[in-house]
Motif scaffolding. Sequence first.
Motif, PDB file in Angstrom:
ATOM      1  N   PRO A 108       0.812  -1.224   0.000  1.00 46.89           N
ATOM      2  CA  PRO A 108       0.000   0.000   0.000  1.00 46.89           C
ATOM      3  C   PRO A 108       0.845   1.274   0.000  1.00 46.89           C
ATOM      4  CG  PRO A 108       0.077  -0.918   2.189  1.00 46.89           C
ATOM      5  CD  PRO A 108       0.861  -1.857   1.324  1.00 46.89           C
ATOM      6  N   LEU A 109       1.713   1.360  -0.967  1.00 45.35           N
ATOM      7  CA  LEU A 109       2.512   2.564  -1.183  1.00 45.35           C
ATOM      8  C   LEU A 109       3.050   2.482  -2.613  1.00 45.35           C
ATOM      9  CD1 LEU A 109       5.747   2.202   1.033  1.00 45.35           C
ATOM     10  CD2 LEU A 109       4.485   0.366   0.043  1.00 45.35           C
ATOM     11  N   THR A 110       3.541   3.567  -3.144  1.00 45.89           N
ATOM     12  CA  THR A 110       4.007   3.545  -4.537  1.00 45.89           C
ATOM     13  C   THR A 110       5.469   3.106  -4.556  1.00 45.89           C
ATOM     14  OG1 THR A 110       2.447   5.282  -5.069  1.00 45.89           O
ATOM     15  CG2 THR A 110       4.189   4.893  -6.658  1.00 45.89           C
ATOM     16  N   LEU A 132       6.782   1.638 -10.800  1.00 40.88           N
ATOM     17  CA  LEU A 132       7.517   2.437 -11.783  1.00 40.88           C
ATOM     18  C   LEU A 132       8.947   1.917 -11.882  1.00 40.88           C
ATOM     19  CD1 LEU A 132       6.538   5.968 -10.381  1.00 40.88           C
ATOM     20  CD2 LEU A 132       5.415   4.785 -12.276  1.00 40.88           C
ATOM     21  N   ILE A 133       9.468   1.934 -13.096  1.00 42.49           N
ATOM     22  CA  ILE A 133      10.892   1.620 -13.263  1.00 42.49           C
ATOM     23  C   ILE A 133      11.568   2.864 -13.818  1.00 42.49           C
ATOM     24  CG2 ILE A 133      12.611   0.193 -14.436  1.00 42.49           C
ATOM     25  CD1 ILE A 133      10.558  -2.063 -14.596  1.00 42.49           C
ATOM     26  N   THR A 217      -6.173   7.801  -1.511  1.00 45.66           N
ATOM     27  CA  THR A 217      -6.508   7.842  -2.943  1.00 45.66           C
ATOM     28  C   THR A 217      -5.429   7.113  -3.755  1.00 45.66           C
ATOM     29  OG1 THR A 217      -7.484  10.018  -2.554  1.00 45.66           O
ATOM     30  CG2 THR A 217      -7.147   9.376  -4.852  1.00 45.66           C
ATOM     31  N   ALA A 218      -4.179   7.365  -3.390  1.00 46.36           N
ATOM     32  CA  ALA A 218      -3.074   6.717  -4.118  1.00 46.36           C
ATOM     33  C   ALA A 218      -3.161   5.198  -3.981  1.00 46.36           C
ATOM     34  CB  ALA A 218      -1.734   7.231  -3.593  1.00 46.36           C
ATOM     35  N   LYS A 222      -3.874   2.537  -7.074  1.00 46.75           N
ATOM     36  CA  LYS A 222      -2.953   1.427  -7.367  1.00 46.75           C
ATOM     37  C   LYS A 222      -3.696   0.092  -7.366  1.00 46.75           C
ATOM     38  CE  LYS A 222       1.055  -1.023  -5.554  1.00 46.75           C
ATOM     39  NZ  LYS A 222       2.327  -0.927  -4.837  1.00 46.75           N
ATOM     40  N   LYS A 223      -4.532  -0.100  -6.375  1.00 50.50           N
ATOM     41  CA  LYS A 223      -5.275  -1.358  -6.258  1.00 50.50           C
ATOM     42  C   LYS A 223      -6.186  -1.567  -7.472  1.00 50.50           C
ATOM     43  CE  LYS A 223      -7.514  -4.005  -2.627  1.00 50.50           C
ATOM     44  NZ  LYS A 223      -8.208  -3.976  -1.351  1.00 50.50           N
TER      45      LYS A 223
END
Lengths: 267, 81
Positions: A108-110, A132-133, A217-218, A222-223
């Motif tokens: 639960p984080l980017t 992200l890469i 929201t983030a 993502k989910k």
Amino acid sequence: MDQFRGKALSWEVSAGVIELALHREPCNEIGSLALHELEKFADALSGMARQAHALIVHSTLKAGFCAGADLRELYQRSHEMEKAQAVAGVRDFLERIHRVLNTIDGAPLTTIAAVHGVTFGGGFELALVCDLIIADKMARFCFPELRLGLIPGFGGIPRLKRDLGNGVVRDLLLTGRSFNATRAHAVGLVSQLVAEGEALRAARATAVQLGKFDRRTAIAAKKFIKPIPHHELKQEIDLFCQLFVEPAVEAGLRKFVESTELQPYLP
Amino acid sequence: MMTTEEQTLNEILTLAAQHFKVSRDKLRPDEDFFKTLNIDSLQALDLLTRLENHFHVEMPDYELQGVTDFRTLASRIQARL
């Protein structure tokens, strides 16, 4: 555990960003030691995620991000065992690494992989679990497993298929060739292409940006956009174990491990 | 203007000399670059990436299997310019 210093990797949390650094010579090969420390990280992640909005995974080694599974350890261990026992050991290893990678994938984080140099096999698969890469222009991506009579076993095929078209998966998988970062950026695998040595800096700048958004929201976004392909991941483990007993695998592993050639990393 | 194979070869030799910190004069087109540069396959991949970036080409690494001298390397790159 907000801070850890291991033999294969280390992590710390600062200003809402977890940085996971890989640092095992020669190129962060993932064997039993790295797996054990990755499991520690996965166990600690939910606790750290309460105080962080981003995770950056990177390597401190010049050679690259990660050269993949520790083939020497795999060969030696499987060589000392009966076939059935070796397959059971491989399945156990794969199920454990899948648990770790699924945890990072759905965290639960980017998450950001900041990569450079060799990003091969299991190393590529580790990068693929991240949201992200960010790659420096010297990064190379490769699934070399067919050279060993195997398929990628750490979830690479389902995740690459999730993120990109099937044609890109087939190109990498069936030719065993490596992509440079420019090509990886062109096909959408790499989100940011940066100058040599700049991937971690760019990842840190991106992590600051991510901190500006509402956290709930983030997580919801993502989910919504990034489902974990559980069924295909399980199928991948089964196929890997099925292939592992074939004679081509022992021959391929032996060739790699015992090779004195100067080109074992070239297909 | 089209780059000739000789120009490509010269650029490869210059780039290899700079990156691996050897004298340009010591590099010969037909010599084994693994030995001359004292590099392994990971460093060869690094060289490949530098060459791809420099010449703006994409070179499948299997085309380099068995290639050990600068001249052949230059011809492989030239074929993709």
